[in-house]
Write a protein that holds these residues in place. Structure first.
Motif, short mmCIF file in Angstrom:
data_model
loop_
_atom_site.label_atom_id
_atom_site.label_comp_id
_atom_site.label_asym_id
_atom_site.label_seq_id
_atom_site.Cartn_x
_atom_site.Cartn_y
_atom_site.Cartn_z
N THR A 131 0.84 -1.20 0.00
CA THR A 131 0.00 0.00 0.00
C THR A 131 0.87 1.25 0.00
N GLU B 130 2.14 1.80 -3.53
CA GLU B 130 1.07 2.29 -4.40
C GLU B 130 0.84 3.79 -4.18
N PHE B 131 0.91 4.22 -2.92
CA PHE B 131 0.64 5.62 -2.62
C PHE B 131 1.84 6.51 -2.95
N ASN C 278 3.20 5.26 -7.01
CA ASN C 278 2.23 5.35 -8.10
C ASN C 278 1.40 6.62 -8.07
N THR C 279 1.09 7.12 -6.87
CA THR C 279 0.27 8.33 -6.78
C THR C 279 1.12 9.59 -6.62
N ARG D 114 -3.31 14.18 -9.77
CA ARG D 114 -3.11 12.74 -9.49
C ARG D 114 -3.85 12.32 -8.23
N LEU D 115 -3.85 13.18 -7.22
CA LEU D 115 -4.58 12.86 -5.99
C LEU D 115 -6.08 12.76 -6.27
N PHE E 140 -7.49 11.98 -9.13
CA PHE E 140 -7.70 10.75 -9.92
C PHE E 140 -7.68 9.52 -9.01
N ALA E 141 -6.81 9.55 -7.98
CA ALA E 141 -6.69 8.40 -7.07
C ALA E 141 -7.74 8.42 -5.96
N VAL F 158 -7.90 10.62 -3.47
CA VAL F 158 -7.31 11.03 -2.20
C VAL F 158 -7.77 12.45 -1.87
N ASP G 278 -1.62 10.32 3.99
CA ASP G 278 -1.36 9.02 3.38
C ASP G 278 -2.37 8.00 3.94
#
Length: 280
Positions: free
Chosen positions: A179, A182-183, A186-187, A250-251, A253-254, A256, A269
């Motif tokens: 995880t 990924e954060f 990837n993010t 990006r946040l 899109f994810a 977040v 996070d």
């Protein structure tokens, strides 16, 4: 890496430690606490939070804040100062091949690393067990008394507070490394630079060995943090404002949640470690 904010129960004791043991100077002070650093660079923000409890060992949060020194003599002067101030807070040392590191804890249990980077042209980049390129790091014995004997000088000890220092990296405790990758990779867009047997990952920008790390050594399976003493916030600098905007996209899109003030982004996070990203 920018200022690390710590939520503090005993402001007097903690401020004294960062000043007297680590040689930091107060740069600004108010109701929100005190900023301490070297020169004009704030490194640590101690914020009063006397109503909060200490985190338990197995919770997510801060593993250590790492202070980077420009040369071995400046590092040695601060190691000696910290060891004299409270010897029981010394926690160990290691040659990591890319750096030489000495570990302490502050009076409220927050981890501290004091380190020096070896020249970049001596760092070795290899293929890791999963076939990915990574920087070769290890834990090789680094006797502290011998290090001080070789590198501590009267000049460095006398000028300890004038020697430059920076936040070199921040190491977190998390619930799982997948995880975390990924954060943070990837993010957020960091590059993964190393892993450690599924127990830790190291990430950076610009080819550094690591600006941030996450491990599960004490915290495997940990969920989101409660509001406790310890880590309050980590500031990350990026070179340009457009990178702040790109990260906001990006946040979004994810999925977040984040707050964009126009000058910086604020978000958490997956373990509720608070992060700020700002240009400059």
């Amino acid at each position: 890496m920018g200022t690390v904010m710590l939520k503090v129960g005993d402001m007097q004791r903690m401020t004294a430690y960062y000043q007297e043991a680590l040689g930091l100077e107060p740069l600004a002070e108010g109701l929100g606490g005190v900023y301490l650093g070297r020169g004009n660079r704030p490194l640590v923000h101690l914020a009063p939070a006397s109503g909060l409890r200490l985190p338990s060992r197995g919770e997510a949060g801060l593993f250590h804040t790492a202070f980077l020194f420009a040369d071995r003599s400046a590092l040695a002067a601060t190691i000696a100062s910290a060891a004299r101030y409270e010897p029981r807070l010394y926690a160990g040392s290691a040659d990591h091949l890319v750096s030489e590191a000495f570990y302490f804890t502050d009076p409220e249990g927050n981890g501290i690393e004091l380190y020096f980077d070896k020249p970049r042209d001596t760092w070795e980049w290899i293929l890791g067990a999963d076939g990915r390129r990574e920087v070769h790091m290890d834990n090789v014995a680094l006797p502290p008394h011998l290090y001080l004997q070789n590198h501590l000088t009267e000049e460095a000890a006398a000028g300890q507070r004038e020697a430059g220092a920076a936040i070199g990296h921040v190491h977190l405790q998390v619930g799982d490394t997948q995880t975390a990758e990924e954060f943070y990779v990837n993010t957020l867009g960091f590059e993964r630079t190393a892993g450690w047997h599924g127990q830790a990952i190291f990430v950076s920008a610009g080819g550094y060995h690591h600006h941030m790390a996450m491990n599960v050594w004490n915290s495997r399976g940990a969920g989101p943090r409660k509001d406790t003493l310890g880590l309050g916030e980590v500031l990350i600098h990026v070179p340009h404002e457009d990178e702040v905007g790109a990260l906001a996209e990006r946040l979004t899109f994810a999925g977040v949640a984040h707050h964009h003030t126009g000058a910086e982004l604020r978000f958490e996070d997956p373990w509720r470690n608070r992060l700020r990203v700002a240009a400059g």
